[in-house]
Design a protein around this motif. Structure first.
Motif, short mmCIF file in Angstrom:
data_model
loop_
_atom_site.label_atom_id
_atom_site.label_comp_id
_atom_site.label_asym_id
_atom_site.label_seq_id
_atom_site.Cartn_x
_atom_site.Cartn_y
_atom_site.Cartn_z
N ARG A 128 -5.55 -2.33 -4.88
CA ARG A 128 -6.16 -3.50 -4.24
C ARG A 128 -7.34 -3.15 -3.32
O ARG A 128 -7.96 -4.05 -2.76
N PHE A 129 -7.66 -1.88 -3.16
CA PHE A 129 -8.80 -1.50 -2.33
C PHE A 129 -10.09 -2.03 -2.97
O PHE A 129 -10.32 -1.85 -4.16
N ASN A 130 -10.92 -2.64 -2.15
CA ASN A 130 -12.26 -3.05 -2.59
C ASN A 130 -13.29 -1.99 -2.26
O ASN A 130 -14.32 -1.90 -2.92
N PHE A 131 -13.01 -1.22 -1.20
CA PHE A 131 -13.92 -0.18 -0.75
C PHE A 131 -13.11 1.06 -0.39
O PHE A 131 -12.03 0.96 0.20
N PHE A 159 -3.36 2.24 -4.33
CA PHE A 159 -4.66 1.81 -3.79
C PHE A 159 -5.38 0.82 -4.71
O PHE A 159 -6.57 0.57 -4.55
N ASP A 218 -9.46 2.89 7.18
CA ASP A 218 -9.16 1.73 8.02
C ASP A 218 -7.66 1.48 8.13
O ASP A 218 -7.17 1.05 9.18
N ALA A 219 -6.92 1.75 7.06
CA ALA A 219 -5.47 1.52 7.05
C ALA A 219 -4.70 2.66 7.73
O ALA A 219 -3.49 2.56 7.89
N LYS A 226 -9.66 4.79 -6.14
CA LYS A 226 -10.07 3.67 -5.29
C LYS A 226 -10.28 4.09 -3.84
O LYS A 226 -10.89 3.37 -3.06
N ALA A 227 -9.76 5.27 -3.45
CA ALA A 227 -9.97 5.80 -2.11
C ALA A 227 -11.10 6.83 -2.11
O ALA A 227 -11.38 7.44 -1.08
N LEU A 259 0.81 -1.22 0.00
CA LEU A 259 0.00 0.00 0.00
C LEU A 259 0.83 1.27 0.00
O LEU A 259 0.46 2.26 -0.59
N GLU A 263 -13.37 3.09 1.97
CA GLU A 263 -13.15 3.22 3.41
C GLU A 263 -11.88 2.50 3.87
O GLU A 263 -11.38 2.77 4.97
N GLU A 264 -11.32 1.64 3.02
CA GLU A 264 -10.07 0.97 3.38
C GLU A 264 -8.94 1.98 3.58
O GLU A 264 -8.01 1.73 4.34
#
Length: 167
Positions: A90-93, A88, A99-100, A119-120, A72, A95-96
């Motif tokens: 690999r972010f699925n959402f 980013f 969270d990270a 993706k963010a 990341l 909000e990651e």
């Protein structure tokens, strides 16, 4: 350089190969200031990490420059300036990002280079510059768009230096 509206300035370039992409990174790096955010937008393999490698080499970083796809963020400290290279992909959402705990990296003593910022979503800070990569055989085209006053200052200096280098 042209201004499609009053808020954005754009520099468009054609870079024929990886060497030219790294060279452009070497020209861009000294113009970036701590606190700036640069979004790197383009398909996989378009040259985003090659550009970052050129930037870091311009700052005399001699170690490896890796893509942060799995980590990341890759961190480089050069002359008391933090260079953070984010990916980013690999972010699925979105909000990651929160969270990270990545927001803490966007500081006044850091230059943040962000791959796949969309993706963010709206969690990542806005860019000073956006570098858009598109494949164009041979090589790629880059559109560098200023999105802040700092970005415009950087882009004006970059445009002047690029034109002088091309002469």
């Amino acid at each position: 350089m042209h201004s499609p509206d009053d808020n954005h300035f754009t520099l468009s370039l054609h870079l024929p190969d990886e060497t030219a992409t790294a060279s452009f990174g070497r020209r861009l790096a000294p113009l970036l200031r701590p606190g700036m955010v640069v979004w790197l937008d383009g398909d996989l393999g378009a040259g985003k990490t090659t550009l970052v490698r050129g930037m870091l080499r311009a700052c005399n970083h001699v170690g490896p420059v890796r893509s942060p796809t799995y980590t990341l963020v890759e961190i480089y400290v050069i002359s008391r300036i933090y260079w953070y290279h984010f990916d980013f992909y690999r972010f699925n959402f979105p909000e990651e990002f929160l969270d990270a705990g990545l927001a803490e990296y966007f500081r006044d003593d850091a230059v943040c280079l962000v791959e796949w910022p969309e993706k963010a979503a709206k969690h990542a800070p806005p860019p000073d510059l956006v570098v858009r990569f598109e494949f164009a055989e041979p090589g790629r085209t880059l559109d560098v768009v200023a999105r802040s006053e700092e970005g415009r200052t950087c882009l004006k200096a970059l445009n002047g230096g690029w034109l002088n280098a091309a002469s």
